[in-house]
Design a protein around this motif. Sequence first.
Motif: not given
Length: 892
Positions: A554-558, A579-582
């Motif tokens: 999944g997407a990282s915090a950065e 998109l912010f679900a990660g």
Amino acid sequence: MAKNKRELPRLKALKLLSTLYRLKVIQILIPLAVIGLIIWEGQAEFRRIDWAATLHVLRQIEPSRLLMLIASSLVAVAAVGGYEFVLRRHFRLTIGRWTTFRIAWIANTSNSVIGFAGVAGAALRTYLYRNRGLSVPTITAIIAFLSTITMTGISLLAWGGIGGLFPIDAVVRTHRWTLYAVWAIALYLPGYLLFQRTSFYAKWLNRDLPRMNPSTIVASVLVSVAEWALAGAVFWMIGSTLLPDLPFLTAMGIFTVAAVAGLVSLAPGGIGGFDLIALFGLQALGYAPENAAAVLVLFRILYYLFPWLIGLIMGVFEFAQNRQKTAETDEDAVEDSLNGWQRLWEFPGQHAWISEFGAWALGKLVFLSGGVLLLSAATPGLLGRLEFAEELLSAPLMRLSHQLSLIIGLMLIVLSWGISRRIKRAYQWTFGLLCAGALFTFTKAFDFEEAIFLLFVALLLYLSRARFYRIGAPIPRERMAVWAATTLLIAYVYDIVAAGTVPQFVHRIPDNRYLHLILNPTEHTIAVVTGLGVTWLLLSLALLLRPNKITARGASAEELDQVRDFLKGARGNLLTHMLFAGDKHFFWACDGRVLIPYSIIRNKFVVLGDPLGDPALISSGIQECQRHADLYDLEVVFYQVAPAYLPIYHENGYRFFKLGEEALVNLSTFSLVGKANTNLRNVINRFERDGYRFEVLQPPHEPPALERLGRISAAWLKGRREKSFSLGWFETAYLQKAPIAALLAPDGQAIAFATLAPSYDDGRTMSIDLMRHLADTPNGTMDFLFIRLLEWSREQGYSVFNLGMAPLASVGEARAAMREEKLANRLYEYGGHWYGFKGLRKYKEKFRPNWEPRYLAYPARVSLPVLLVELILLIARRPNKRSKGEAERAEQ
């Protein structure tokens, strides 16, 4: 009434058959069923054959005689190209003679080996002729004419059998049905000559092009006679080589009946039917089963397999010059210009898979190279070569070469898939293994024929090296299991062949002269088990250590911070908050000015919604994304796209499937006034009177509040798994990104909630995300929550509120809709017990929304039914669990 009930099942069966026919299923099932029946009928006959003895018979053919047989077979196959030259003259085609010959050879040899009911030949001809500018009606007329004229030659030979010129009694006495088949084929020629002059032929097959004149008909019939007669002559030449005193006319009679049986089976090259009848015919003459089988094996190799290999090599160079795939607009033009009858002959010529024939051909050559190495390892070399090899080389070196040949053969079989997918690392491995295999098979027993073939395939790979550009390709577990099973099966066959081909002369050689290269059955088994283990180990290491693969993390915090910064200068859409679900990954195109969120399922690169960024760059961003995905052999599809960008998707080669409609409430006109809204007003009055309260919780949310909502969510799920990708889920870090609307009972406890999803479009649109409630809430709970949400959003300055999708709403209602959309419409109408499609739309309709369609954009070469199943699996996939540290950074 009773009669209608009796007729109903029959009508349903006919409708099912009609549907299967339109889907081309029957065209494949019938040949497969006939082949299965032939195998079942002939299994006892095949068991009588000593296949090891058959291989020994083949090994004893003199090289000079074998070269003569190869040359004769190639001449016979080349004669089939005469059809193309006749039609070239008739239609006055501006195509060179060599090009015409290449097209004929590639199409005919491929059709003989893999073409069910002429599908492969029609597809290849259509693609090759289209690349040379021929019109679709002309191509269709050529294919239709060829499919009807080729049987005239065998029809004439059948008359020869009936008239006694070719003896066929020995065959038809044992199988009486073959006599009826011979008569049916014999009547084909006069029937065809009458049919060719009818108006039906001119209108439906010839497409009102110039009628085939008598000289064209006569020339084509003569070519057909030459085709079948030369094939029969090759059959006789091979038979006379392996079977003493085989008369020519008798061989032609057996060939004729066997060819008729092959035609009846509709299988490629008449496989199964031809072989069984020919086997019966040769044994009826008193020849041993293994010798008769050797004739059939050699005939298949020389007349079918070897010319097909040459066709594959031609295809490598031919399709390397035509890598540009057919645009969808061209496909639509082709499809529109054909009538239904012509589509039957043309199918599946416009399918994009045919443009991959060159890489596919190389993959099959590599696969065959692996098979050649295994066959060379399984069968001992000639005695003279073995003795010379023992004098020149040490026995340990020869045995090591044997073992390495076995390992390389198995690895080449697996790597052939990577060659077909144009993977660069597969090319590098394969090229090295082919060269090594040529060396080891030569040092094993001086098998220079196999070494030359391997080096030739290596040369073809080297000449095509620029085509291998992909970094990698997805390898699902199912494919890995298939290749594991394939190598096991091939290893098992190798063990059987190797154990049964120890030549008899070994037992007569004195102990001091024993040739150490010839392994006994136990040693062969040990060798193949060792080879399997080493092959799987090497390929597993290559798979685990392969670089630059697209991961499923999944997407990282950065990365989420980068998306947040991007949205400060770019407009979002109704799916942007997801998109912010990660769980999504991000592809940045056009130097970071276009954002494309995606996930991967099998070999699909699935983009959520439309790309974000400057509208003028969207098309360039899509193309850049396609190039990036192609490096990993992934197909880019766009899920839930809006109508605004459909022209851009169309320009980039996409087709569309309507997924449903989104309910968008215009907040400026939303009102509870009027008779139509009486029920909604009653809900508001009842809940307010009973003391229920609505409130919106702004982030950051307090842990106790989220804990209470978590209990509501868990009760609502009832143990079901959360969904993902296009839907949010209950996760603390994700919920902290937006407000949450809660419905409080009179005692102040939350009984229902709905999370909100801003669209990042300058405060214009707000969307509903999660909607969950306790099981014992009053009737109308969600109505009350929705009404208050709409009113609150209007007070906050939003102009549109998105109530979410109504899946499959208004899909497939048009008469000219796609088959898949019509099927979706049936599911929408009658699938209420699986999912409340109609009920969901009816519920949202009470808020008077505007319905905006949403589409799935997918490449034409992608199978839509398979894609829809993959999307269901993607959405049902368990959401990625973030680590505690990632969750804390995401919340900040």
